[in-house]
Design a protein around this motif. Structure first.
Motif, PDB file in Angstrom:
ATOM      1  N   CYS A   1       0.849  -1.189   0.000  1.00 40.79           N
ATOM      2  CA  CYS A   1       0.000   0.000   0.000  1.00 40.79           C
ATOM      3  C   CYS A   1       0.884   1.238   0.000  1.00 40.79           C
ATOM      4  CB  CYS A   1      -0.933   0.023   1.209  1.00 40.79           C
ATOM      5  SG  CYS A   1      -0.128   0.412   2.776  1.00 40.79           S
ATOM      6  N   TYR A   2       0.270   2.398  -0.242  1.00 43.34           N
ATOM      7  CA  TYR A   2       0.956   3.659  -0.029  1.00 43.34           C
ATOM      8  C   TYR A   2       1.015   3.927   1.467  1.00 43.34           C
ATOM      9  CZ  TYR A   2       0.797   4.635  -5.007  1.00 43.34           C
ATOM     10  OH  TYR A   2       0.981   4.576  -6.353  1.00 43.34           O
TER      11      TYR A   2
ATOM     12  N   ALA B   1      -2.044   4.261   4.073  1.00 45.53           N
ATOM     13  CA  ALA B   1      -3.305   4.010   3.384  1.00 45.53           C
ATOM     14  C   ALA B   1      -4.253   3.177   4.230  1.00 45.53           C
ATOM     15  CB  ALA B   1      -3.036   3.291   2.060  1.00 45.53           C
ATOM     16  N   GLY B   2      -5.542   3.346   3.971  1.00 46.33           N
ATOM     17  CA  GLY B   2      -6.558   2.494   4.572  1.00 46.33           C
ATOM     18  C   GLY B   2      -6.660   2.567   6.078  1.00 46.33           C
TER      19      GLY B   2
ATOM     20  N   LEU C   1      -1.639  -4.894  -4.684  1.00 44.32           N
ATOM     21  CA  LEU C   1      -1.576  -3.550  -4.119  1.00 44.32           C
ATOM     22  C   LEU C   1      -2.962  -3.148  -3.632  1.00 44.32           C
ATOM     23  CD1 LEU C   1       0.026  -0.810  -3.726  1.00 44.32           C
ATOM     24  CD2 LEU C   1      -1.086  -0.109  -5.860  1.00 44.32           C
ATOM     25  N   SER C   2      -3.048  -2.600  -2.428  1.00 39.39           N
ATOM     26  CA  SER C   2      -4.286  -2.005  -1.924  1.00 39.39           C
ATOM     27  C   SER C   2      -4.189  -0.494  -2.103  1.00 39.39           C
ATOM     28  CB  SER C   2      -4.490  -2.359  -0.451  1.00 39.39           C
ATOM     29  OG  SER C   2      -4.710  -3.743  -0.290  1.00 39.39           O
ATOM     30  N   SER C   3      -5.074   0.033  -2.927  1.00 45.83           N
ATOM     31  CA  SER C   3      -5.071   1.453  -3.269  1.00 45.83           C
ATOM     32  C   SER C   3      -6.275   2.145  -2.648  1.00 45.83           C
ATOM     33  CB  SER C   3      -5.118   1.618  -4.791  1.00 45.83           C
ATOM     34  OG  SER C   3      -5.371   2.953  -5.165  1.00 45.83           O
ATOM     35  N   ASP C   4      -6.133   3.420  -2.313  1.00 43.15           N
ATOM     36  CA  ASP C   4      -7.257   4.208  -1.797  1.00 43.15           C
ATOM     37  C   ASP C   4      -7.960   5.010  -2.884  1.00 43.15           C
ATOM     38  OD1 ASP C   4      -7.041   3.379   0.800  1.00 43.15           O
ATOM     39  OD2 ASP C   4      -5.988   5.157   1.519  1.00 43.15           O
TER      40      ASP C   4
ATOM     41  N   HIS D   1      -4.907  -4.888   2.357  1.00 43.35           N
ATOM     42  CA  HIS D   1      -3.886  -4.459   3.314  1.00 43.35           C
ATOM     43  C   HIS D   1      -4.510  -4.249   4.686  1.00 43.35           C
ATOM     44  CE1 HIS D   1      -0.928  -1.914   5.369  1.00 43.35           C
ATOM     45  NE2 HIS D   1      -0.029  -2.410   4.528  1.00 43.35           N
TER      46      HIS D   1
END
Length: 244
Positions: free
Chosen positions: A112-113, A116-117, A160-163, A189
């Protein structure tokens, strides 16, 4: 233990085994197609949650909404209500050029960034990178079982887990793919990190609904996706409730 604030379910309404999905329509579809004696135990905020049985085992199918913060609330409250295993069954954008629409990615881990999350808040005053890996034995079991049942259209890889759904450009897809991630989604994530914090087992199964490596945005037909959701959901519940 704290009591749920958002889900309306009470003691005994949530099974030890929960399959979590983002779309309430997917929860409706899976519950009606796969569960016996399915009952709606919560519908607050549109987060529809069903509990019924599959192959004689009690199963909950819960809606977690879109994105890590929404999902974290549902995962936390499912845990408060007795869930011991949570598997996210969702959709994803394919980053790997080997993936086709309708293929399945079993998540080996989730990047993740930074922050994030909601992860930065769980990490405390001196933020660290939270462990974002699923339960390894459960994940191996799911991968082997789905690979056999779905005719080999299954890969085991990091995601990848993105927002930001609409930040998923072909350029970003190429960058993420170059870092070893096969698909992009929005909640794993959070799920994986929380599973280590709260002490439950987790895994992630993703249907490739979009291709992001083609120079454009290629999306699966909605009817085809609905059928694939039930097909993959049935195979997943067979693995989770049977001997593999």
């Amino acid at each position: 233990m704290r009591k749920p604030v958002h889900l309306e379910a009470g003691p005994g309404d949530i099974a030890p085994l929960a399959v979590a999905v983002g779309d309430p329509g997917r929860a409706d579809r899976l519950a009606s197609s796969l569960l016996e004696d399915a009952r709606l135990v919560s519908s607050a905020r549109g987060l529809r949650v069903y509990t019924g049985s599959f192959n004689g085992s009690e199963v909950t199918i819960a809606t977690h909404g879109i994105g890590g913060p929404s999902a974290a609330i549902v995962f936390e409250e499912l845990r408060m209500l007795g869930a011991e295993v949570m598997v996210r069954l969702g959709t994803s954008g394919g980053l790997s050029k080997d993936l086709r629409l309708g293929d399945v990615v079993v998540a080996a881990g989730a990047g993740c960034y930074w922050g994030a999350g909601g992860s930065i808040q769980y990490a405390g005053e001196r933020p660290i990178c939270l462990p974002a890996s699923p339960d390894p034995l459960l994940t191996s079991r799911i991968y082997r079982g789905l690979y056999t049942r779905l005719g080999g259209r299954v890969v085991l890889a990091p995601v990848l887990s993105s927002d930001a759904f609409y930040a998923e450009t072909p350029e970003a897809a190429g960058r993420w793919s170059s870092l070893g991630m096969a698909a992009v989604e929005m909640e794993l994530h959070t799920l994986f990190s929380l599973s280590w914090i709260r002490g439950f087992r987790s895994a992630g199964v993703l249907i490739v609904s979009d291709l992001l490596h083609t120079g454009g945005f290629e999306r699966i037909d909605p009817g085809e996706l609905a059928g694939r959701e039930v097909e993959v959901g049935k195979a997943l519940l067979e693995v989770l409730t049977g001997e593999v």
